[in-house]
Design an enzyme around this catalytic site. Structure first.
Site, PDB file in Angstrom:
ATOM      1  N   LYS A   1      -5.939   5.547   3.202  1.00  0.00           N
ATOM      2  CA  LYS A   1      -5.536   6.936   3.411  1.00  0.00           C
ATOM      3  C   LYS A   1      -5.795   7.833   2.206  1.00  0.00           C
ATOM      4  O   LYS A   1      -5.505   7.455   1.070  1.00  0.00           O
ATOM      5  CB  LYS A   1      -4.042   6.995   3.754  1.00  0.00           C
ATOM      6  CG  LYS A   1      -3.689   6.359   5.101  1.00  0.00           C
ATOM      7  CD  LYS A   1      -2.213   6.525   5.389  1.00  0.00           C
ATOM      8  CE  LYS A   1      -1.850   5.993   6.769  1.00  0.00           C
ATOM      9  NZ  LYS A   1      -0.412   6.171   7.058  1.00  0.00           N
TER      10      LYS A   1
ATOM     11  N   GLY B   1      -3.996  -4.416  -6.151  1.00  0.00           N
ATOM     12  CA  GLY B   1      -3.992  -5.749  -5.544  1.00  0.00           C
ATOM     13  C   GLY B   1      -5.260  -6.122  -4.806  1.00  0.00           C
ATOM     14  O   GLY B   1      -5.822  -7.211  -5.009  1.00  0.00           O
TER      15      GLY B   1
END
Length: 397
Positions: free
Chosen positions: A198, A351
């Protein structure tokens, strides 16, 4: 960024015989039985702890683990597995101390681990009473947990305010140096890769980088929104049509500086989001209404790779496609190898980025791999992290 460094204190002998409180990041993943499944953060904390022991200090180390409720200790919150693993790495027993806020017995040359700091009442909100008690435990406070540097908590900020000496451990100092090299004093051209699902979660990062970088490479769902902003059709791909104005604004900021946001010229599409979905390479102008864009195409990947190999500095946050699925990993793979082969100084964080680095085995070719997800993102947003602010202020005092 001027901060006091623990390595300098140790080298000058100022840590000998002193009570040293180390805030480490030992928040490691565990399985349902409490066994540690991945110990990178524990291994990363060893140099600071060993440095303190070698300097003849009385050493205390603590960390948070999981999301405990303040004032309500449960066995699942315990750092016991961490103390055991740290002991194995150091070749010595690491005693675990509970209820330690009002005092800790530790002699020079000894090491104790203080139980999960987030169980202490007032830790999250940095209560002044707790901060003063924490500071009274030590002569030297060492912040060595970059993953918590964006939080102003008792053991990350309050103790640094009131401890006699507050400094950066080797892990935190390395992050400061890498961030300064990549963002404060970058070798040009400076290329940034910002990818994710997003635009809304990375909008402030995109705007901040747009005024500084020479190339702003977007990927994933973010790239789809930028493709829409450029007038291209994206079928039923993940995007945020309500943020087209913001995407266009970022493009214009870059254009006004003679820089660019490269828009994909080809993409890899599928009809469904699945590992076994049939992958089809298409020109960016030929995406069908029922297509899902799941990766950049080979032509786009090659162009971006060439730009990255010519860069002076590279900042990487996020894979550019669904790299977990073999049919849609090529874009991320090509970019990863381009970063590895580039002579640029590269810093990577987040991550999914770390997972991609591990998958393609380029750990040794990346200039610096950041250990903090949220903290790394806040740095990219242009924010001053609380830990950096207080350590800089203490160094200047």
């Amino acid at each position: 960024m001027n901060v006091l460094r623990f390595s300098d204190l140790c080298a000058s002998g100022k840590a000998r015989g002193q009570r040293v409180f180390i805030r480490a990041d030992l928040n490691v993943p565990q399985d349902d039985h409490g066994a540690i499944t991945e110990d990178t953060r524990i291994r990363a904390s060893v140099p600071c702890i060993q440095m303190a022991l070698d300097a003849g200090a009385a050493v205390m180390v603590t960390s948070h683990l999981g999301r405990p409720t303040e004032g309500e200790f449960k066995p699942a919150d315990s750092l016991s597995p961490v103390a055991k693993r740290l002991g194995e790495l150091l070749g010595r027993e690491v005693p675990l101390v509970s209820n330690w806020v009002d005092g800790v017995q530790v002699a020079p040359g000894q090491l104790v681990m203080l139980e999960n700091c987030r169980v202490n009442k007032g830790e999250k909100k940095n209560a002044p009473e707790l901060a003063h008690k924490l500071a009274a435990l030590c002569d030297i406070f060492v912040h060595d947990a970059f993953g918590t540097a964006h939080r102003a908590e008792g053991t990350t900020y309050g103790i640094a305010q009131f401890a006699p000496i507050a400094c950066a451990g080797p892990l935190l100092a390395a992050e400061i140096d890498a961030i300064s090299q990549a963002l404060a004093n970058p070798k040009r051209p400076l290329a940034a890769i910002v990818a994710g699902s997003k635009v809304s979660t990375k909008l402030t990062i995109l705007k901040s980088l747009a005024s500084n970088v020479d190339q702003l490479i977007v990927g994933g769902g973010i790239a789809n929104t930028f493709m829409l902003a450029a007038g291209l059709k994206i079928g039923k791909s993940l995007a945020e049509p309500d943020l087209l104005a913001e995407a266009k604004a970022v493009i214009e900021i870059m254009k006004a500086r003679g820089a660019e946001v490269p828009i994909p010229t080809d993409v890899v599409c599928a009809k469904t989001f699945a590992a076994d979905a049939v992958a089809t390479v298409k020109k960016a102008t030929e995406v069908a209404d029922d297509d899902l864009i799941l990766d950049i195409g080979p032509e786009t990947a090659a162009k971006l790779a060439a730009q990255l190999k010519a860069a002076g500095t590279i900042v990487w946050n996020g894979p550019v496609g669904v790299f977990e699925f073999a049919a849609f990993e090529n874009g991320t793979k090509v970019i990863a190898h381009a970063i590895a082969e580039s002579s640029a100084f590269s810093i990577a964080g987040g991550g999914d980025t770390l997972a991609a680095i591990a998958k393609y085995g380029i750990e040794k070719q990346v200039g610096y791999i950041s250990t903090g997800g949220g903290a790394f993102l806040e740095v990219l947003e242009g924010k001053t992290l609380p830990a950096f602010e207080i350590l800089t202020r203490r160094a200047a005092a």
